[in-house]
Design an enzyme around this catalytic site. Structure first.
Site, PDB file in Angstrom:
ATOM      1  CD  GLU A  49      11.067  -0.267   8.000  1.00 56.58           C
ATOM      2  OE1 GLU A  49      10.085   0.355   7.551  1.00 56.58           O
ATOM      3  OE2 GLU A  49      11.729  -1.062   7.312  1.00 56.58           O
ATOM      4  CG  PHE A  61       0.288  -4.873  -1.999  1.00 54.30           C
ATOM      5  CD1 PHE A  61       1.639  -4.785  -2.236  1.00 54.30           C
ATOM      6  CD2 PHE A  61      -0.281  -4.001  -1.079  1.00 54.30           C
ATOM      7  CE1 PHE A  61       2.426  -3.851  -1.590  1.00 54.30           C
ATOM      8  CE2 PHE A  61       0.489  -3.061  -0.422  1.00 54.30           C
ATOM      9  CZ  PHE A  61       1.853  -2.983  -0.673  1.00 54.30           C
ATOM     10  CB  ILE A  62      -4.507  -7.813  -6.410  1.00 52.37           C
ATOM     11  CG1 ILE A  62      -5.617  -6.762  -6.463  1.00 52.37           C
ATOM     12  CG2 ILE A  62      -4.504  -8.539  -5.079  1.00 52.37           C
ATOM     13  CD1 ILE A  62      -7.024  -7.373  -6.493  1.00 52.37           C
ATOM     14  N   GLY A  65       2.214  -6.846 -12.876  1.00 58.42           N
ATOM     15  CA  GLY A  65       3.312  -5.998 -13.320  1.00 58.42           C
ATOM     16  C   GLY A  65       4.594  -6.768 -13.508  1.00 58.42           C
ATOM     17  CB  CYS A  82      11.343  -4.224   2.410  1.00 57.98           C
ATOM     18  SG  CYS A  82      11.830  -2.756   3.328  1.00 57.98           S
ATOM     19  CE  LYS A 142      17.040  -6.143   3.803  1.00 61.68           C
ATOM     20  NZ  LYS A 142      16.491  -6.383   5.148  1.00 61.68           N
ATOM     21  NE  ARG A 144      17.960  -0.243  -1.384  1.00 64.76           N
ATOM     22  CZ  ARG A 144      17.867   0.162  -0.119  1.00 64.76           C
ATOM     23  NH1 ARG A 144      18.644  -0.402   0.801  1.00 64.76           N
ATOM     24  NH2 ARG A 144      17.018   1.108   0.210  1.00 64.76           N
TER      25      ARG A 144
END
Length: 442
Positions: free
Chosen positions: A154, A255-256, A259, A266, A269, A334
């Site tokens: 997925e 994703f740049i 933060g 995901c 892990k 999580r």
């Protein structure tokens, strides 16, 4: 098509609901009797936009069913998706005990040919273990039934999972024969009426694709956070640097954003599991190990900024925290940065008043349970009353355009620590805030 989804967690519920939405007859299975009883009434145990409504609609249409009877579900299905958890073991590897327990159950109860689909994120080679486990049970029964094992990882983003499943940018399937591949293509064709985004490959490559995708995204996040930390040392502004490099279409803007580091079920892990897999094969994945190390350190950066500004002894200080979930549009905490930040501050004697639109229950009942220095409120402005500073940790939409005059009025001092770099430094300072963000020299 008669489909069973074993494991009614995040992936299982989204997958089951979306397959049912396309007209399939879907049964979701779980061993948790309380969860199944609630699901039968349309009460969903997780927050995911659009999922409640989709489950309730398909319950009414009788295309979606919930049960604890795995034997019945297995015997009545042509396709069985395994969507149970693969928690991280103490050594960083993925724990396959639940996957293999389901495989054993399938081998014990299947009555005709089935396609068994590994939907859970699993290490390369898991399909072989599932196949061996099922075959062992069939041998013990003296059965000559046939079955296929397929990998179908997925790629769902929490907070946008329904959209991702219903309008996928790719469907990756690993199979070792044309018949199994054709069956998988058949059930996914309704989701790809405009563009064929079905990508067939061998099983091990499909298993590896999931890990590679998450590792790549995690790498981009850690890379940008590393750049942010360097920017602070040399006096550069990471926000301007991000614009400068993101305009290169080979890099892009996704994703740049600097933060507080990545979290969730995901990336942490999967990166660690891939590191473990590589090491088990005698290869040292230095880049991936660094990605995880940078991320671990990044979760404490905002707390260190607070301590550097106000001192190590935070006794008597109260901090308003906006955001607890690891990302917006989910209640998932999580590996959330908020856990690290809040625990660091309270260890130094501070009190924290936290607000999150969805994750309060998760924090109270599990992730921050027992931390007596944390209290919770029902609105973002209520958290600010008499606080010494505001920390923004999760970039929920309702935090994007707040009433800055109200923030200043409610805080003891206009001190704002922004862990997501949401606002312009000059603008914040012009409004009278002491504004401290990631990757910008204070």
């Amino acid at each position: 098509m008669k489909i069973s989804v074993i494991g009614s967690g995040y992936v299982g519920l989204v997958s089951g609901a979306c397959f049912a939405q396309m007209g399939n007859d879907v049964t979701c299975v779980d061993i948790d009797e309380s969860k199944i009883a609630n699901l039968k009434q349309g009460i969903v145990p997780i927050y995911e936009p659009g999922l409640d409504e989709m489950i309730q609609e398909n319950l009414k249409q009788k295309t979606l069913h919930f049960t604890t009877d795995s034997q019945k579900a297995i015997t009545e299905s042509k396709i069985i998706f395994i969507a149970v958890g693969t928690p991280m073991g103490e050594d960083g590897s993925a724990d396959l005990q639940y996957i293999l327990a389901v495989a054993k159950n399938i081998g014990q109860h299947m009555q005709s040919h089935v396609v068994v689909v590994d939907k859970s994120t699993v290490p390369v080679g898991t399909a072989e273990k599932v196949r061996e486990t099922i075959q062992t049970e069939l041998n013990q029964r003296g059965c000559n039934l046939t079955f296929d094992v397929v990998s179908n990882p997925e790629f769902l983003k929490e907070g946008a999972a329904i959209e991702d499943f219903m309008k996928p940018n790719r469907v990756v399937v690993g199979a070792d024969n044309d018949n199994a591949m054709d069956i998988m293509r058949e059930i996914y064709t309704p989701f790809m009426t405009k563009n064929d985004r079905f990508i067939g490959m061998d099983i091990k490559s499909a298993e590896m694709t999931k890990y590679a995708a998450n590792a790549m995204l995690a790498t981009k996040i850690s890379f940008m956070n590393e750049i942010a930390n360097i920017c602070e040392q040399v006096g550069a502004d990471v926000n301007q640097v991000r614009h400068g490099i993101g305009s290169d279409n080979r890099i892009g803007y996704s994703f740049i954003y600097p933060g507080c580091g990545y979290g969730g079920s995901c990336f942490p892990k999967d990166v660690q599991a891939l590191v473990k897999t590589a090491k088990n094969k005698g290869y040292n994945p230095r880049l991936l190990a660094a990605v995880e190390a940078v991320n671990t350190d990044q979760k404490s950066v905002l707390a260190h900024k607070v301590i550097n500004r106000l001192g190590k002894d935070l006794t008597g200080k109260t901090f308003a925290v906006w955001g607890l979930a690891f990302k917006p549009e989910t209640d998932d905490m999580r590996a959330a940065a908020a856990i690290t930040i809040i625990n660091m501050l309270t260890t130094q004697g501070a009190k924290v008043v936290a607000y999150d639109p969805k994750a309060r229950h998760e924090a109270e009942s599990f992730y921050l349970k027992g931390n007596k220095n944390v209290s919770y409120v029902d609105s973002k402005y209520e958290a600010l009353k008499n606080a010494d500073a505001l920390l923004l940790i999760t970039e929920w939409q309702e935090f994007r355009s707040p009433d800055f005059d109200e923030i200043k009025k409610l805080l003891k001092t206009p001190l704002f620590f922004d862990g997501r770099n949401q606002f312009k430094q000059q603008r914040m300072e012009a409004m009278g805030f002491e504004y401290i963000q990631i990757g910008v020299t204070a």
